[in-house]
Write a protein that holds these residues in place. Structure first.
Motif, mmCIF file in Angstrom:
data_model
loop_
_atom_site.group_PDB
_atom_site.id
_atom_site.type_symbol
_atom_site.label_atom_id
_atom_site.label_comp_id
_atom_site.label_asym_id
_atom_site.label_seq_id
_atom_site.Cartn_x
_atom_site.Cartn_y
_atom_site.Cartn_z
ATOM 1 N N ALA A 1 0.831 -1.208 0.000
ATOM 2 C CA ALA A 1 0.000 0.000 0.000
ATOM 3 C C ALA A 1 0.866 1.258 0.000
ATOM 4 O O ALA A 1 0.565 2.235 -0.695
ATOM 5 N N PHE A 2 1.940 1.231 0.776
ATOM 6 C CA PHE A 2 2.842 2.377 0.840
ATOM 7 C C PHE A 2 3.463 2.655 -0.525
ATOM 8 O O PHE A 2 3.532 3.806 -0.975
ATOM 9 N N PHE A 3 3.894 1.606 -1.206
ATOM 10 C CA PHE A 3 4.536 1.760 -2.512
ATOM 11 C C PHE A 3 3.559 2.357 -3.531
ATOM 12 O O PHE A 3 3.883 3.326 -4.228
ATOM 13 N N PHE A 4 2.364 1.797 -3.612
ATOM 14 C CA PHE A 4 1.417 2.242 -4.634
ATOM 15 C C PHE A 4 0.742 3.568 -4.268
ATOM 16 O O PHE A 4 0.046 4.148 -5.098
ATOM 17 N N TYR A 5 0.955 4.048 -3.058
ATOM 18 C CA TYR A 5 0.519 5.402 -2.718
ATOM 19 C C TYR A 5 1.633 6.399 -3.008
ATOM 20 O O TYR A 5 1.406 7.456 -3.600
ATOM 21 N N ASP A 6 2.856 6.094 -2.602
ATOM 22 C CA ASP A 6 3.936 7.067 -2.676
ATOM 23 C C ASP A 6 4.470 7.267 -4.088
ATOM 24 O O ASP A 6 4.867 8.381 -4.442
ATOM 25 N N VAL A 7 4.515 6.216 -4.901
ATOM 26 C CA VAL A 7 5.042 6.371 -6.260
ATOM 27 C C VAL A 7 4.220 7.376 -7.067
ATOM 28 O O VAL A 7 4.765 8.356 -7.594
#
Length: 349
Positions: A56-62
């Motif tokens: 979730a962090f990756f697909f939010y921050d990118v």
């Protein structure tokens, strides 16, 4: 490249396109959280598991960082079209660096960016010809001190600690940026950034010749294409590393180290914080847990500041803008300030 203002006499189509694009940008930006949650749900993992939080962090921050980079570089490209290289250098010459450092640090406090989110604006400042030391003041202050961290610290440990943290965080950003500026390290920027900063690749804008807004929008788009194409891969790499670390924080080990009374607990906490990645709001719950388990306040604050100001993912992204020597100077100056804050808080509180 010389752009003629007569090419687009009215420019209303350009204004309409930009306004529609901004509306679309804002609509998409507001959907990043549900989008990341939906993408995470497609994976065979529990949403609140280590893997689920990392995904979730990756697909939010990118997309967040990519969208910020696009918007800020486009805006800086448009603004830059109003100034020749000589005008920019005259406006932001060395004699104004002290005031510029304070203003940039103050702006950083008002922008609730994590370290990697602050990098796009840092790149935009550098590409617009803003002095290097001033840009570093912003880069340091933006993640390290913001209103979210101050409010949460106020509620957690009281206004005295929050106010002291604000003063020292702002002081580190101003002083560190000022020192880096006085060292005149522009030659340690990456070659392509140094050319932009010096005006070598700046558009040819003759003095006294007005450009249409359509032409200025085109210059903004060109800036996005040039800068985005050079850094996007490293942004994804840095955030991927940060997301992996975000999902697996060794909290018990940190408590054992930061609860020690030995002098080495502060530098150890700083070293532990560098590989991790989160923003001020995200690290406050960890701070609360550490303090609740007996960790020293100064040690915990040093850990928090290193997490959000010296994160390894941020360094990976900055590697496309700065040489290793300049990154080492940045880490050394900021790290020294963080260590000073940690030791001081342990003495005072």
């Amino acid at each position: 490249m010389i752009l003629s203002p007569a090419t687009h006499p009215t420019g209303w189509r350009g204004h309409a396109t930009v306004l529609a694009s901004l509306a679309l940008w804002w609509a998409l930006y507001r959907q990043l959280v549900p989008l990341s949650e939906w993408i995470t749900s497609l994976f065979p993992v529990a949403p609140h598991s280590h893997a689920g939080e990392a995904i979730a962090f990756f697909f939010y921050d990118v997309p967040k960082v990519m969208m910020l980079l696009t918007l800020i570089v486009f805006a800086m490209g448009v603004v830059r079209s109003y100034f020749s290289a000589e005008k920019t250098r005259a406006l932001l010459s060395g004699k104004r660096e002290g005031v510029g450092n304070i203003m940039a640090a103050g702006l950083g406090i008002l922008t609730p960016f994590c370290s990697c989110s602050a990098v796009p604006l840092f790149i935009g400042f550098v590409s617009a010809g803003v002095p290097l030391g001033v840009t570093f003041s912003f880069l340091i202050a933006a993640p390290m001190v913001n209103e979210v961290a101050l409010v949460l610290l106020f509620g957690l440990v009281g206004w005295q600690v929050a106010a002291t943290y604000l003063a020292f965080g702002l002081g580190i950003a101003v002083v560190a940026g000022f020192i880096i500026g006085k060292l005149r390290l522009e030659g340690w920027l990456q070659d392509w950034v140094r050319e932009i900063h010096s005006g070598a690749n700046a558009p040819d804008i003759p003095e006294g010749e007005a450009l249409s807004m359509t032409d200025r929008y085109k210059l903004g788009i060109e800036a996005v294409r040039e800068i985005f194409g050079k850094v996007w891969k490293w942004i994804i790499l840095g955030i991927a590393l940060g997301a992996a670390i975000h999902g697996y924080v060794p909290e018990d080990l940190m408590v054992r180290i930061m609860g020690a009374d030995a002098w080495w607990s502060v530098p150890a906490a700083v070293l532990m914080g560098i590989p991790m990645y989160t923003n001020a709001a995200g690290v406050i719950p960890i701070v609360e847990a550490l303090l609740g388990k007996g960790a020293a306040l100064g040690t915990v604050l040093a850990f928090m500041m290193s997490v959000i100001a010296l994160s390894l993912p941020e360094m990976i992204i900055l590697r496309q803008v700065l040489t290793l020597r300049l990154i080492a100077v940045f880490i050394g100056v900021v790290g020294s300030g963080i260590l000073a804050v940690g030791f001081l808080f342990n003495i005072l509180f």
